[in-house]
Design a protein around this motif. Structure first.
Motif, PDB file in Angstrom:
ATOM      1  N   SER A 166       0.857  -1.198  -0.101  1.00 26.58           N
ATOM      2  CA  SER A 166      -0.095  -0.032   0.045  1.00 26.58           C
ATOM      3  C   SER A 166       0.919   1.230   0.014  1.00 26.58           C
ATOM      4  N   ILE A 167       2.232   1.249   0.194  1.00 27.28           N
ATOM      5  CA  ILE A 167       3.262   2.414   0.188  1.00 27.28           C
ATOM      6  C   ILE A 167       3.030   3.061  -1.121  1.00 27.28           C
ATOM      7  N   ASP A 168       2.577   4.415  -0.855  1.00 28.61           N
ATOM      8  CA  ASP A 168       2.585   5.260  -2.200  1.00 28.61           C
ATOM      9  C   ASP A 168       3.657   5.387  -2.958  1.00 28.61           C
ATOM     10  N   ARG A 169       3.964   4.753  -4.043  1.00 26.47           N
ATOM     11  CA  ARG A 169       5.265   4.786  -4.755  1.00 26.47           C
ATOM     12  C   ARG A 169       5.733   6.008  -5.240  1.00 26.47           C
ATOM     13  N   GLY A 170       4.779   6.997  -5.414  1.00 24.11           N
ATOM     14  CA  GLY A 170       5.141   8.453  -5.629  1.00 24.11           C
ATOM     15  C   GLY A 170       5.835   9.082  -4.607  1.00 24.11           C
ATOM     16  N   LEU A 171       5.330   8.660  -3.205  1.00 22.87           N
ATOM     17  CA  LEU A 171       5.989   9.300  -2.376  1.00 22.87           C
ATOM     18  C   LEU A 171       7.570   8.893  -2.150  1.00 22.87           C
ATOM     19  N   LEU A 172       7.883   7.424  -2.416  1.00 28.03           N
ATOM     20  CA  LEU A 172       9.150   7.050  -2.464  1.00 28.03           C
ATOM     21  C   LEU A 172      10.044   7.584  -3.511  1.00 28.03           C
ATOM     22  N   ALA A 173       9.446   7.683  -4.772  1.00 29.21           N
ATOM     23  CA  ALA A 173      10.414   8.579  -5.665  1.00 29.21           C
ATOM     24  C   ALA A 173      10.508   9.704  -5.474  1.00 29.21           C
ATOM     25  N   MET A 174       9.504  10.461  -4.779  1.00 25.62           N
ATOM     26  CA  MET A 174       9.887  11.845  -4.409  1.00 25.62           C
ATOM     27  C   MET A 174      11.110  11.984  -3.522  1.00 25.62           C
ATOM     28  N   ARG A 176      13.153  10.139  -2.988  1.00 19.25           N
ATOM     29  CA  ARG A 176      14.572   9.820  -3.465  1.00 19.25           C
ATOM     30  C   ARG A 176      14.958  11.057  -4.499  1.00 19.25           C
ATOM     31  N   SER A 177      14.216  11.670  -5.023  1.00 17.17           N
ATOM     32  CA  SER A 177      14.591  12.830  -5.914  1.00 17.17           C
ATOM     33  C   SER A 177      15.158  13.983  -5.114  1.00 17.17           C
ATOM     34  N   PHE A 178      14.421  13.975  -3.869  1.00 13.92           N
ATOM     35  CA  PHE A 178      14.947  15.075  -2.946  1.00 13.92           C
ATOM     36  C   PHE A 178      16.100  14.555  -2.037  1.00 13.92           C
ATOM     37  N   ARG A 179      16.839  13.500  -2.289  1.00 10.48           N
ATOM     38  CA  ARG A 179      17.756  12.982  -1.738  1.00 10.48           C
ATOM     39  C   ARG A 179      17.769  12.767  -0.309  1.00 10.48           C
ATOM     40  N   ARG A 180      16.480  12.191   0.040  1.00 11.42           N
ATOM     41  CA  ARG A 180      16.439  11.966   1.595  1.00 11.42           C
ATOM     42  C   ARG A 180      17.059  10.963   1.892  1.00 11.42           C
ATOM     43  N   SER A 181      17.569  10.650   3.015  1.00 15.06           N
ATOM     44  CA  SER A 181      18.491   9.473   3.593  1.00 15.06           C
ATOM     45  C   SER A 181      17.321   8.212   3.584  1.00 15.06           C
ATOM     46  N   SER A 182      17.822   7.089   3.593  1.00 11.42           N
ATOM     47  CA  SER A 182      17.016   5.976   3.284  1.00 11.42           C
ATOM     48  C   SER A 182      16.493   5.658   4.779  1.00 11.42           C
ATOM     49  N   GLY A 183      17.102   6.053   5.838  1.00 12.89           N
ATOM     50  CA  GLY A 183      16.762   5.890   7.021  1.00 12.89           C
ATOM     51  C   GLY A 183      15.377   6.815   7.470  1.00 12.89           C
ATOM     52  N   ARG A 187      11.455   5.620   8.113  1.00 11.57           N
ATOM     53  CA  ARG A 187      10.842   6.197   9.255  1.00 11.57           C
ATOM     54  C   ARG A 187       9.625   7.224   9.092  1.00 11.57           C
ATOM     55  N   SER A 188       9.628   7.792   8.052  1.00 14.69           N
ATOM     56  CA  SER A 188       8.437   8.712   7.549  1.00 14.69           C
ATOM     57  C   SER A 188       7.471   8.278   6.664  1.00 14.69           C
ATOM     58  N   ILE A 189       7.906   7.254   5.942  1.00 16.88           N
ATOM     59  CA  ILE A 189       6.801   6.786   4.937  1.00 16.88           C
ATOM     60  C   ILE A 189       6.578   5.182   5.062  1.00 16.88           C
ATOM     61  N   VAL A 190       7.602   4.396   5.101  1.00 15.17           N
ATOM     62  CA  VAL A 190       7.392   2.891   5.174  1.00 15.17           C
ATOM     63  C   VAL A 190       6.670   2.669   6.568  1.00 15.17           C
ATOM     64  N   ILE A 191       7.400   3.006   7.574  1.00 14.16           N
ATOM     65  CA  ILE A 191       6.625   2.479   8.850  1.00 14.16           C
ATOM     66  C   ILE A 191       5.074   3.096   8.907  1.00 14.16           C
ATOM     67  N   PRO A 192       4.793   4.364   9.060  1.00 15.94           N
ATOM     68  CA  PRO A 192       3.448   4.818   9.075  1.00 15.94           C
ATOM     69  C   PRO A 192       2.476   4.017   8.125  1.00 15.94           C
ATOM     70  N   SER A 193       2.958   3.504   6.992  1.00 14.19           N
ATOM     71  CA  SER A 193       1.991   2.716   6.060  1.00 14.19           C
ATOM     72  C   SER A 193       1.938   1.380   6.666  1.00 14.19           C
ATOM     73  N   VAL A 194       2.825   0.928   7.212  1.00 13.61           N
ATOM     74  CA  VAL A 194       2.874  -0.580   7.800  1.00 13.61           C
ATOM     75  C   VAL A 194       1.916  -0.649   8.905  1.00 13.61           C
ATOM     76  N   VAL A 195       2.413   0.250  10.004  1.00 16.61           N
ATOM     77  CA  VAL A 195       1.983   0.061  11.504  1.00 16.61           C
ATOM     78  C   VAL A 195       0.396  -0.442  11.666  1.00 16.61           C
ATOM     79  N   PRO A 196      -0.588   0.720  10.596  1.00 22.15           N
ATOM     80  CA  PRO A 196      -1.817   0.234  10.823  1.00 22.15           C
ATOM     81  C   PRO A 196      -2.324  -1.036  10.547  1.00 22.15           C
ATOM     82  N   PHE A 197      -1.537  -1.588   9.577  1.00 24.17           N
ATOM     83  CA  PHE A 197      -1.875  -3.023   9.005  1.00 24.17           C
ATOM     84  C   PHE A 197      -1.498  -3.846  10.145  1.00 24.17           C
ATOM     85  N   LEU A 198      -0.437  -3.649  10.427  1.00 24.55           N
ATOM     86  CA  LEU A 198       0.322  -4.634  11.599  1.00 24.55           C
ATOM     87  C   LEU A 198      -0.796  -4.737  12.836  1.00 24.55           C
TER      88      LEU A 198
END
Lengths: 281, 283
Positions: A166-174, A176-183, A187-198
């Protein structure tokens, strides 16, 4: 794909919620709920006068026995023990289920690889799990914890996989292009998307893990609610058995109200709780 | 001019070079990564790990040993009679569950007094584990057919009730309103809207009721019975034969998983198929 379909347990939980939350509780509705409970007690009391007390004790006798168990502290010791085992099993299930779920959500191969396991472990009869617990661990607190892990990790894995999808691929791409660190991305995209499902999976399989832990204790335990039920069974004491049965109900409802409901409100605060699963498809 | 440009300019097929028409080159191991290969790899590795665990630890039975045990049990003539008696109990119990669960669920959706009278009892019934009922009925009735059937009914009915209730209250409101507007008769609305939308929920509820009911029958047989699959597993438990327990555990699993996949899965899909296009028709 399997990850976007709701599991049987989740459908069940939805149905339970729709019944439990149907309509506001007005006075006349409360009256009928109370009438239902009273009717149950009345039928029980009537039959207890017709049958021998060792076959069916009266509600009063069971109440007295429950009070004795509370005063002696047995209730708290045994429920604490069962609770710890369930939680230990849950911790193990998280440790196993989250990595598998992440793999299943990310790689097609992993999804196909674990597909059968997830179906198998989710649908094994509880008796078989209890048997596995005594085979592998004998009389030990690790048996219940181990089988709770086997039973609970499938739901966690499926839901984590659905969360990853369910993670928004657009957010991930964005990011990346703004050079956010993967950590930071995690923290701010992957975990908030997964936790409600968990959390959804946790809530759904909680009641089942609890039943399984108690059953496994019945087979090979020396402490815990399952063991107490087994003892009442061996000494042919219907009074004690019924007391523990009601304690079980009370405890499950209390944990649901005190631990799970507030945590759920917190986790879903930023998001429509009912819609978490629909967003995937 | 490159090959691609030639194609884009619309020349004849004969002009397209063979290198573009050939399927893309795949590495020689491509079939190892297909879904089917992944599934068989998973099954195989499961068996290998089990066999390894069984031969390393003394107490854990191996898959080979379990199969050998089951063959012996077949030769002793224990498998078919015990499976038959368990199935008989489960079928009787689940038929009762189907009748009672659907009736109570519809009644709860139809009359609010019935709903509030029963809601708490049903929720408590879902909370109670089947094995507590199992211990209770073994104390009450001892070795009998009544015990397993009772526990099957008591522990599986609430699940079907909640699902039926949900189905009966979730009839697609927009479609009903449209049928009213086009003067579709009540009977036709019932036949073509209410029942199909409810059947979906009843089928899903019955699927989980089957799983619960089968588990309940097994539990009662384990705790106190002289026949059946659960009894046989308990017999080998008393004999300290782990292979015996594992073998009968395997029988229990194979029966329920086969039925779930071969029958219930298709039933659920069949009743869901009218809703092609997902949720768009529900309200």
């Amino acid at each position: 794909m399997a990850t976007t379909e709701k599991t049987l347990e989740e459908l069940e939980q939805e149905a339970i919620d729709s019944l439990a939350s149907s309509g506001r509780r007005t006075r006349s509705k409360l009256f009928y709920s109370a009438l239902g409970a009273l009717a149950f007690l009345a039928v029980w009391a009537y039959f207890s006068t017709q049958l021998e007390p060792y076959v069916l004790p009266s509600p009063l006798a069971v109440g007295v026995r429950m009070w004795e168990l509370i005063v002696s502290g047995d209730v708290f010791i045994n429920f604490g023990s069962s609770f710890l085992k369930t939680m230990a099993g849950w911790a193990l299930a998280l440790a196993l289920g989250i990595p598998i779920g992440l793999l299943m959500g990310r790689y097609r191969y992993a999804r196909a690889f674990f597909h059968d396991f997830v179906y198998l472990f989710a649908n094994v009869p509880l008796l078989v799990y209890a048997v596995i617990a005594i085979i592998v661990f004998g009389i030990s607190p690790w048996g219940p914890a181990f089988v709770v892990m086997l039973e609970a990790f499938t739901g966690i894995a499926i839901n984590v996989a659905a969360g990853v999808e369910s993670i928004d691929r657009g957010l991930l791409a964005m990011s990346r292009s703004f050079r956010r660190s993967s950590g930071k991305t995690v923290r701010s995209i992957v975990i908030p998307s997964v936790v409600p499902f968990l959390f959804a999976s946790g809530r759904v399989s909680f009641a089942n893990s609890w039943k399984l832990a108690a059953l496994a204790e019945t087979f090979g335990g020396y402490l815990g609610i399952g063991f107490q039920l087994e003892k009442a069974f061996q000494t042919f004491s219907v009074v004690t058995l019924l007391s523990w049965m009601f304690f079980f109900v009370i405890f499950v409802i209390l944990v649901e109200r005190i631990l799970i409901a507030p945590a759920e409100r917190k986790v879903f605060a930023w998001r429509d709780p009912a819609g978490a699963r629909e967003r995937v498809s | 001019m490159s090959d691609v440009q030639a194609v884009v300019r619309g020349r004849g097929v004969a002009d397209i070079p063979a290198s573009l028409l050939a399927p893309p080159k795949r590495p020689w191991w491509w079939w190892l990564t297909s879904d089917r290969a992944a599934r068989y790899t998973a099954r195989l590795s499961f068996l290998v790990v089990w066999q390894w665990a069984g031969s390393t630890f003394e107490d854990i039975p191996t898959p080979v040993g379990t199969i050998e045990f089951l063959i012996e049990e077949f030769q002793r003539g224990e498998v078919f009679p015990n499976v038959a008696i368990s199935l008989f109990r489960a079928v009787i119990g689940l038929s009762l569950v189907l009748v009672l669960g659907v009736a109570i669920g519809i009644a709860m959706a139809r009359w609010w007094r019935v709903r509030f009278f029963l809601t708490d009892l049903i929720l408590v019934g879902i909370t109670l584990p089947a094995f507590i009922w199992a211990l209770l009925v073994v104390m009450w009735w001892g070795f009998s057919n009544i015990g397993p059937i009772t526990v099957c009914v008591v522990s599986a009915t609430p699940q079907l009730v909640v699902n039926t209730f949900q189905g009966a209250t979730a009839t697609p409101g927009k479609l009903l309103a449209m049928s009213d507007a086009y003067r579709v008769g009540t009977r036709r609305q019932f036949r073509w809207l209410v029942i199909p939308s409810m059947m979906e929920y009843i089928a899903a509820g019955f699927r989980s009721a089957v799983l619960a009911g089968w588990g309940a029958v097994l539990l009662v047989e384990w705790f106190g019975n002289d026949k059946g699959v659960g009894f046989r597993a308990h017999y080998w438990y008393d004999a300290h034969s782990f292979e015996g327990m594992m073998g009968w555990g395997l029988v229990m699993m194979v029966i329920i998983l086969t039925f779930d996949r071969m029958v219930m899965d298709r039933v659920v899909r069949h009743f869901r198929s009218w809703r092609t296009g997902g949720q768009q028709w529900s309200q």
